[in-house]
Design an enzyme around this catalytic site. Structure first.
Site, PDB file in Angstrom:
ATOM      1  N   GLU A 711       0.834  -1.202   0.000  1.00 40.99           N
ATOM      2  CA  GLU A 711       0.000   0.000   0.000  1.00 40.99           C
ATOM      3  C   GLU A 711       0.870   1.254   0.000  1.00 40.99           C
ATOM      4  O   GLU A 711       1.827   1.365   0.764  1.00 40.99           O
ATOM      5  CB  GLU A 711      -0.918   0.012   1.219  1.00 40.99           C
ATOM      6  CG  GLU A 711      -1.923  -1.131   1.243  1.00 40.99           C
ATOM      7  CD  GLU A 711      -2.830  -1.048   2.454  1.00 40.99           C
ATOM      8  OE1 GLU A 711      -3.041   0.075   2.944  1.00 40.99           O
ATOM      9  OE2 GLU A 711      -3.311  -2.107   2.912  1.00 40.99           O
ATOM     10  N   ALA A 712       0.483   2.196  -0.848  1.00 43.01           N
ATOM     11  CA  ALA A 712       1.267   3.426  -0.987  1.00 43.01           C
ATOM     12  C   ALA A 712       1.318   4.218   0.309  1.00 43.01           C
ATOM     13  O   ALA A 712       2.352   4.805   0.658  1.00 43.01           O
ATOM     14  CB  ALA A 712       0.688   4.285  -2.114  1.00 43.01           C
TER      15      ALA A 712
END
Length: 964
Positions: A711-712
């Site tokens: 996840e960014a």
């Protein structure tokens, strides 16, 4: 005063050889040598008499120095006279001409065998030592002549030199002799010469290590038994091989007996019952066998006590300057100069040389032609012999244990992945000796190699290499012959939180092998092969139970398990509930002194300690397994179980240092936004000191311990904190932490671009520089800095530890992974298409780091078990697999051999569980056995049911225990 008779004997040896040299040296090339020989024949030196008047004029310096040549009696040749006699012989041996070298070599052999040469051969020593060193070098050069007869004469001369007690061979000269015999074995085309060279090498090793153990150069030795060195196939090959064996045996025996006559003139040569000076008692009147069968996997190991010297010095050398396992390589190569005891130095040098020879990588076509592997194989065979017959000093000295850790372990690492069965077999035999005889000083090393060599093969049920697996099964069967080993393995590894559960995995692996390939699974095994493996695994399971029973009987002083007799004290103790007296668990041989921690006399206290350690380990592994599935729940479990502290700093330290944690799960947990996870992430990053590090070097160190989450937002939180920490440690590198943050993302993108094969259009240095313009508060970073950063990233990928090897195992509960051994084991599980003949340097370096890490984390103390209560914990681990392994075949099979092994397993299991008062476990085996008697259906009774009825009658339980 030298007698005329002694001087005459020396002349009778030297003069005929000189005459032959003169006769054969007719070429102009050897005119100087011929002139020397003629001059010596015309005026052969005579030892000066003490009463002789002094010669006219001042004597030369060498005329006053005693030389290395002795004609007998009180007088001795001067160094000048010795040089005059030996110089032509040295020149003839070095001439490279067969007819000239042959008589000189024969003469030198006689000088050594008859005791005319004395002193120490050392090229760095005095003039006399240097002269002898030149003589040894000249002898070794004769091997290059390539003649079969000269090869035998070279071997005869070199073995005489090493065996001699008047001529002392040490250091470099000894290594030169060993290497020459090794080369004869490899290069000779004559099978007799090959066998003679191999036998000579083994005899030399026996002499060197026997002298080291006795701390004496005059300790008597006996000739080896050459028949035990032959390959099993060769023994039945025919009369020619029998004649060869007889010839080589006579070759070795004559040399040893000739030296023995010089050492003990009053002892008849070759007399079978000859007793030497009593340095060791067990060899009188017996044929010494130092070799054992080289390729034996079925014979019992040679009794080590047969080889130990009873009269050796108990005080070990001072510890200063001893060899350590972690010293620098260049320093280690020179450490032998610090060994003041020359006999121990010789043994160290020879052992190290054999280890290095066993690691030599043969040409690639050696895999297609095993004969090219002969050098590696013979070195491994010699190491196997040394370890199987190691004496007390070899097993306990820190210096030799250090040599094993540094050189032999590296050899095992390189050879355990070999596809040649003989190399794998020898590696297993060597490891067997380490486990059986060296385990007190090699706890960490055995803890790494046991999973790598043994469990890796054992746990491969569906598609194993049949030959390798049979070797491992026989290894385990032999391991059980020493009842102390299994118990020691359990308390030192299964009860150590940082070690693999070796005993548990061994039993589980044997159970799966005994059950066969799972239904529906594809297998490479043929039906007969599978049946053979299942039977061998069953034998091993029975052997484990029998070994546990034997150890219990020794500890409790119970007579043989088949005997109806029991000690009255045992009955009384069992009835009263008092502690049962225990004895040393290994009656054959006392426990080693190095790093061994016997349990205290208060056995119950110690058993509780091991029970607590075992319970702690199991609970910790449960928490790690839970973390690898659901990180937050795993941390909660570990905190509640008091395996991890509650503060963010303690949790961060656990995530950074604990073995077996899934790196992806660590990254996911550190990227969470919850308050505790965020604090842990900050503490985790703050634990790094990036001061003075290059930017890419800091990222490499940071990402070694976890994998960035997918996840960014999680990546953003982690990298933002990393940038802040790096800038804090290096405030002058960038204008602000934001610069480090942006550059970190850029570096990660570059790393993916440069090393992902799916990316076709790779980023150029100019592209990387262009992408990072103005990131330093509107200013550009120096172009040289960015270009250098680009080159380092492009040249060396940023990756986690596991990425150095094969992909991580998908099964998060894998016991290898939980203990941090998954990356180690992948070294020998190579991908298809890779060259399997050797292990790469990168893997070797990684493994050495793993060894250091495991040694640092594992408890160094070695425990020699004596408390019989330890068996309770072992039974808890193995009773269910054992019950399953024995019950199914008894019910489904009618094979007499399988049934007999299963019933023997029931008998051993009932005996152990009953004596240990484990009623529930005993009843499980008894109930299962009762079911197989078929007494409820008499009409269906078979022979196996009758045999099951007889099992309870084959042993007797003491009254006090039976009543419980």
């Amino acid at each position: 005063m030298a007698s005329a008779e002694a001087d005459s004997r020396l002349r009778q040896v030297v003069i005929p050889a000189l005459e032959k040299i003169v006769k054969n040296a007719s070429w102009r090339k050897h005119s100087k040598l011929a002139h020397q020989c003629k001059a010596l024949i015309e005026k052969f030196p005579t030892p000066p008499s003490p009463d002789a008047p002094p010669a006219d004029g001042p004597p030369s310096p060498h005329a006053l120095i005693p030389g290395p040549l002795d004609a007998g009696g009180d007088a001795e040749y001067s160094l000048a006279d010795a040089e005059a006699i030996l110089a032509p012989l040295i020149a003839a041996c070095s001439s490279g001409f067969l007819k000239v070298a042959d008589p000189a070599l024969d003469c030198v052999q006689k000088l050594i065998a008859y005791g005319y040469l004395r002193g120490e051969a050392d090229p760095s020593g005095g003039p006399d030592a240097g002269l002898l060193a030149q003589l040894v070098e000249a002898i070794c050069k004769c091997h290059d002549l390539g003649d079969d007869a000269v090869e035998l004469l070279v071997l005869k001369t070199l073995l005489s030199a090493v065996t001699s007690t008047s001529l002392r061979i040490h250091g470099d000269c000894l290594l030169q002799i060993v290497r020459t015999c090794y080369d004869v074995y490899l290069e000779s085309k004559n099978p007799v010469n090959q066998t003679t060279a191999k036998a000579s090498l083994i005899q030399m090793l026996v002499i060197v290590f026997r002298r080291m153990e006795a701390d004496s150069s005059t300790v008597p030795v006996q000739p080896i038994v050459v028949a035990e060195l032959m390959e099993p196939a060769d023994k039945t090959a025919g009369v020619a091989d029998a004649n060869m064996t007889q010839f080589v045996q006579g070759f070795i025996t004559k040399i040893i007996n000739d030296i023995d006559v010089v050492l003990n003139p009053s002892t008849p040569s070759g007399k079978p019952g000859a007793v030497h000076d009593g340095a060791f008692e067990s060899t009188a009147g017996e044929a010494t066998n130092p070799a054992d069968l080289l390729d034996s996997t079925d014979k019992d190991m040679l009794d080590a006590k047969y080889w130990e010297i009873n009269m050796y010095k108990t005080a070990l050398e001072g510890r200063k300057g001893e060899l350590g396992a972690e010293g620098e390589a260049d320093r280690d190569d020179d450490l032998e100069i610090q060994i003041s005891n020359k006999l121990r130095r010789d043994a160290f040098l020879v052992f190290r040389a054999l280890c290095k020879l066993s690691m030599k990588t043969p040409p690639k076509d050696a895999l297609a032609d095993p004969t090219l592997m002969r050098g590696k194989i013979v070195a491994l065979e010699l190491l196997k012999i040394l370890l199987e017959n190691a004496g007390a000093i070899f097993r306990t000295s820190d210096r030799f244990l250090g040599a094993i850790k540094q050189y032999l372990c590296l050899s095992l690492l390189k050879n355990s992945s070999s596809t040649l069965i003989i190399v794998f077999q020898l590696s297993c035999s060597i490891f067997m000796s380490l486990v059986s005889r060296f385990r007190p000083g090699l706890k960490a090393e055995i803890g790494v190699f046991f999973p790598m060599i043994v469990l890796r093969v054992l746990e491969n049920v569906s598609q194993p290499n049949f030959q390798q697996k049979m070797i491992v099964l026989r290894f385990l069967d032999k391991l059980c012959t020493d009842s102390q080993i299994l118990v020691d393995i359990f308390i030192n590894y299964d009860c150590d939180v940082n070690s693999s559960n070796i005993f548990e995995r061994m039993v589980t692996g044997l159970l799966k092998t005994a059950q066969g390939v799972p239904p529906g699974a594809t297998t490479t095994l043929l039906p007969p092969q599978e049946a053979t493996m299942k039977l061998e695994a069953m034998k091993c399971l029975v052997a484990i139970l029998r070994s546990m029973g034997d150890w219990m009987n020794k500890q409790l002083r119970i007579p043989g398990s088949q005997s109806p007799r029991r000690l009255e004290t045992l009955d009384n103790n069992a009835e009263s509930g008092n502690d049962i007296p225990v004895s040393n668990g290994n009656n054959e041989e006392p426990a080693e002194a190095v790093d061994s921690h016997p349990e205290p006399a208060n056995g119950s206290t110690e058993s509780v300690s091991f029970e607590q350690r075992r319970a702690y380990k199991l609970e910790l592994q449960e928490g790690i397994s839970l973390f690898n599935q659901k990180p937050k729940k795993g941390i909660e479990f570990l905190i509640n179980a008091k395996k991890v502290g509650e503060s963010p700093e303690e949790i961060a330290a656990f995530l950074k240092d604990a073995s077996g944690l899934n790196k992806t799960m660590i990254g996911d947990y550190l990227g969470e936004r919850e308050e505790l996870s965020l604090k842990v992430m900050h503490a985790y990053v703050d634990s790094f000191d990036f001061q003075g590090m290059e930017f890419d070097e800091a990222i490499r160190a940071f990402l070694l311990g976890f994998r960035l989450p997918g996840e960014a937002q999680k990546i953003d939180r982690i990298m933002e904190k990393f940038a802040e920490r790096y800038w804090k440690c290096n405030p002058k590198t960038f204008s602000s932490a934001d610069t480090a943050y942006v550059l970190a993302y850029s570096v990660i993108l570059l790393n993916t671009d440069a090393h992902n094969p799916m990316v076709k259009n790779k980023m150029s240095p100019d592209d990387f520089i262009r992408n990072n313009r103005g990131i330093d508060d509107g200013k550009d970073l120096p172009e040289e800095y960015l270009r250098s950063l680009f080159e380092r990233i492009s040249r060396s990928e940023i990756k986690m530890k596991e990425d150095d090897l094969a992909a991580m195992h998908k099964q998060t509960t894998n016991p290898n992974k939980i203990l941090g051994l998954d990356s180690i084991l992948n070294i020998v599980i190579r991908k298809r298409g890779e060259d399997k003949s050797e292990t790469s340097d990168d893997y070797i370096r990684h493994m050495q780091e793993q060894f250091k890490e495991k040694a640092r984390k594992s408890e160094s103390a070695y425990y020699a078990a004596t408390d019989v209560v330890i068996l309770r914990f072992m039974i808890e681990v193995c009773w269910a697999p054992m019950l399953a392994a024995f019950s199914v075949p008894v019910e489904q099979s009618d094979d007499e051999v399988i049934i007999s092994y299963c019933l023997e397993g029931f008998r051993c299991a009932i005996h152990v569980t009953a004596v240990m008062s484990m009623k529930t476990h005993r009843d499980a085996f008894v109930t299962s056995l009762a079911k197989f008697t078929s007494l409820h259906s008499a009409a269906d009774i078979k022979q196996k049911n009758i045999d099951a009825i007889k099992v309870p009658r084959s042993f007797h339980i003491p009254r006090g225990i039976a009543s419980s």
